[in-house]
Each structure stands twice: as structure tokens, then as C-alpha cells.
Write a protein that holds these residues in place. Structure first.
Motif, short mmCIF file in Angstrom:
data_model
loop_
_atom_site.label_atom_id
_atom_site.label_comp_id
_atom_site.label_asym_id
_atom_site.label_seq_id
_atom_site.Cartn_x
_atom_site.Cartn_y
_atom_site.Cartn_z
N ALA A 102 0.81 -1.23 0.00
CA ALA A 102 0.00 0.00 0.00
C ALA A 102 0.83 1.27 0.00
CB ALA A 102 -0.99 -0.01 1.16
N GLY A 103 1.70 1.42 -1.00
CA GLY A 103 2.43 2.67 -1.22
C GLY A 103 1.72 3.53 -2.25
N GLY A 104 1.79 4.85 -2.08
CA GLY A 104 1.16 5.78 -3.00
C GLY A 104 2.04 6.08 -4.21
N GLY A 105 1.43 6.52 -5.30
CA GLY A 105 2.16 6.86 -6.52
C GLY A 105 2.75 8.25 -6.47
N GLY A 106 3.84 8.45 -7.21
CA GLY A 106 4.47 9.77 -7.29
C GLY A 106 3.68 10.73 -8.17
N GLY A 107 3.76 12.01 -7.87
CA GLY A 107 3.06 13.03 -8.66
C GLY A 107 3.76 13.34 -9.97
N GLY A 108 3.01 13.75 -10.98
CA GLY A 108 3.57 14.11 -12.27
C GLY A 108 4.05 15.55 -12.29
N GLU A 109 4.75 15.92 -13.36
CA GLU A 109 5.26 17.29 -13.46
C GLU A 109 5.43 17.69 -14.91
OE1 GLU A 109 9.88 16.64 -12.48
OE2 GLU A 109 8.50 16.00 -10.91
N TYR A 110 5.61 19.00 -15.12
CA TYR A 110 5.66 19.58 -16.45
C TYR A 110 7.01 20.24 -16.67
CZ TYR A 110 4.28 22.46 -20.45
OH TYR A 110 4.19 23.04 -21.68
N ALA A 111 7.48 20.24 -17.94
CA ALA A 111 8.72 20.93 -18.31
C ALA A 111 9.90 20.45 -17.49
CB ALA A 111 8.57 22.44 -18.17
N SER A 112 9.98 19.15 -17.28
CA SER A 112 11.06 18.59 -16.48
C SER A 112 11.29 17.15 -16.92
CB SER A 112 10.69 18.63 -15.00
OG SER A 112 11.61 17.91 -14.22
N THR A 113 12.49 16.65 -16.70
CA THR A 113 12.77 15.24 -17.00
C THR A 113 12.91 14.42 -15.72
OG1 THR A 113 15.16 15.69 -17.08
CG2 THR A 113 13.93 15.79 -19.16
N ASN A 114 12.51 15.00 -14.61
CA ASN A 114 12.56 14.26 -13.35
C ASN A 114 11.44 13.23 -13.30
OD1 ASN A 114 14.69 15.84 -12.31
ND2 ASN A 114 13.25 17.41 -11.64
#
Length: 239
Positions: A196-208
Motif C-alpha cells: 500500500a504505497g502511493g504513486g508519485g506526482g507528475g510534473e511539467y517541463a522537467s525530466t525528473n
């Protein structure tokens, strides 16, 4: 002595373990003098698109000495699938249960920054908020935590991380999405395993890529120059 049957049966350290990774039936014979440990995990929610939030972990319940299973009874075991992403819209996870005696709630979907910009959903654990789509989703008491909120600042406009069993999703920032909340470790399967781990958030204009939480949370995706790089799927059979 055999006191139940169903699922994949193994014996570890004197314990007989019944593992269900798909729906089936658990049939009990004699539970009068037996210590029963139960772990039930629901399916995790899907993450949102672009600078969307991470999916919330499926609700988790654990009892080390469970007394609600009667002798000579058949229980329908339902294993909830994780959510998906289609037509620019994420969906929540599905609940898992043992009959009506223990029920968990599917994880909430992450807020979506595509299409109609839907808000994050609540569930076992809440989905992370997505940029331009509202706040984070909340978790269910005793089963999970809330997601993180999204950032309204660039360049990344980071989406919030999805909540996990042990900790809430981190808030997104102007430079990164929020990490997923951590899950919890149990040895019900015979060895210590995180769930039960949560997912990471998305982002814009980045390659992280923002990491998901321990317990199967997938990393968030990113959008760079109009090219979208999807996040990772959560680990199978972890919630």
C-alpha cells in the motif's frame, strides 16, 4: 490440523498461509482454537495525466488475532483491481474483502491535468492533487492517508503524491512532483513485505521522475516540450 482451504496454500514456520491474488473462496472448518492473522489490501488508484497527482494506495486492514471467521463457513474473497487511465481520465481502485467481515476501500485517483481537469479522489488512501484540478483526496480512517496537494507554480507545477498506508503523499512543488506516501510492512506472507504505497506526482517541463512510496507505488511521469512520458505502474499484488 487443517482448519481452512482456499487460495494458494503454503506453510511457513508452523503457520498455514492462504494467499489470494484473485477472487475465490475461503472455506473454514475449525476456528475455535486457532490464531488467525488477516491482511486485506484493496487495489490502488490511477495517477492523473501531465502535472497530475499520484494515485492513492488501496485501503489496507490487518488483524494479528482475527476472531470474526466462523467454523464450517465459506467466505467469498474479492480481490480488487487497480485503477486505470483512459480517455484523459484516471479511475479509482477497487475494494477487496473477505465476505462481509473485513472490507477495504480502493485507492483514490490522482487529480488530472488533462481534458476536463478532474479533482483527486478519496479512497483507502487519497489521490494526490493535480495542477489546475483541485485539492488532494482524503484517506479512510484505519486504512490509509491523504494525498499531497499540487503546486500552482512553474516550471514543474508538480502534482501531489498519492497517500500510502503509513504516510501521506508529499505536496508537489514548483520544481518537482510530490513523492508517494509510504506503505507498511507485514510478514503475513511468511516474509516481511511492504504493501500500500502511493504513486508519485507528475510534473511539467522537467525530466525528473518522482518516486512512489515503499509498498509498490509507481513513479510519476512528466511532460517535456509537448512529449508525454507516462508514470510507472504500481507493483502487482501490493495495493
Amino acid at each position: 490440523s487443517v482448519v481452512a482451504e482456499g487460495g494458494t496454500e503454503t506453510t511457513v514456520g508452523g503457520y498455514k498461509i492462504h494467499t489470494f491474488t484473485s477472487s475465490g473462496t475461503l472455506t473454514t472448518f475449525d476456528t475455535s482454537s486457532t490464531t488467525i492473522e488477516v491482511l486485506v489490501v484493496a487495489g490502488g488508484g490511477a495517477g492523473g495525466g501531465r502535472s497530475g497527482g499520484g494515485g492513492g494506495a488501496g485501503g489496507l486492514q490487518h488483524e494479528s488475532s482475527f476472531t470474526s471467521l466462523a467454523s464450517n463457513t465459506s467466505y467469498a474473497v474479492t480481490i480488487g483491481a487497480g485503477g486505470g487511465y483512459a480517455s484523459e481520465s484516471p479511475s479509482s481502485g477497487n475494494g477487496s474483502s473477505i465476505g462481509s467481515v473485513m472490507t477495504t476501500v480502493g485507492g483514490g485517483e490522482g487529480g488530472d491535468q488533462m481534458g476536463t481537469r478532474t479533482a483527486a479522489g478519496s479512497g483507502g488512501s487519497g489521490g494526490g492533487g493535480g495542477y489546475d484540478s483541485g485539492t488532494a483526496g482524503s484517506g479512510t480512517s484505519g486504512q490509509g492517508t491523504s494525498g499531497g496537494t499540487a503546486s500552482n507554480s512553474g516550471p514543474a507545477y508538480g502534482g501531489g503524491g498519492g497517500g500510502g498506508k503509513a504516510s501521506a503523499g508529499a505536496n508537489g512543488t514548483s520544481t518537482s512532483g510530490g513523492t508517494g506516501g509510504n506503505g507498511s510492512s507485514y510478514s503475513t506472507s511468511g516474509s516481511a513485505t511492504d504493501y500500500a504505497g502511493g504513486g508519485g506526482g507528475g510534473e511539467y517541463a522537467s525530466t525528473n521522475t518522482t518516486s512512489g512510496g515503499s509498498g509498490g507505488g509507481g513513479a510519476g511521469g512528466y511532460d517535456l516540450g509537448g512529449n508525454e512520458y507516462p508514470g510507472e505502474a504500481g507493483a502487482v499484488n501490493t495495493g
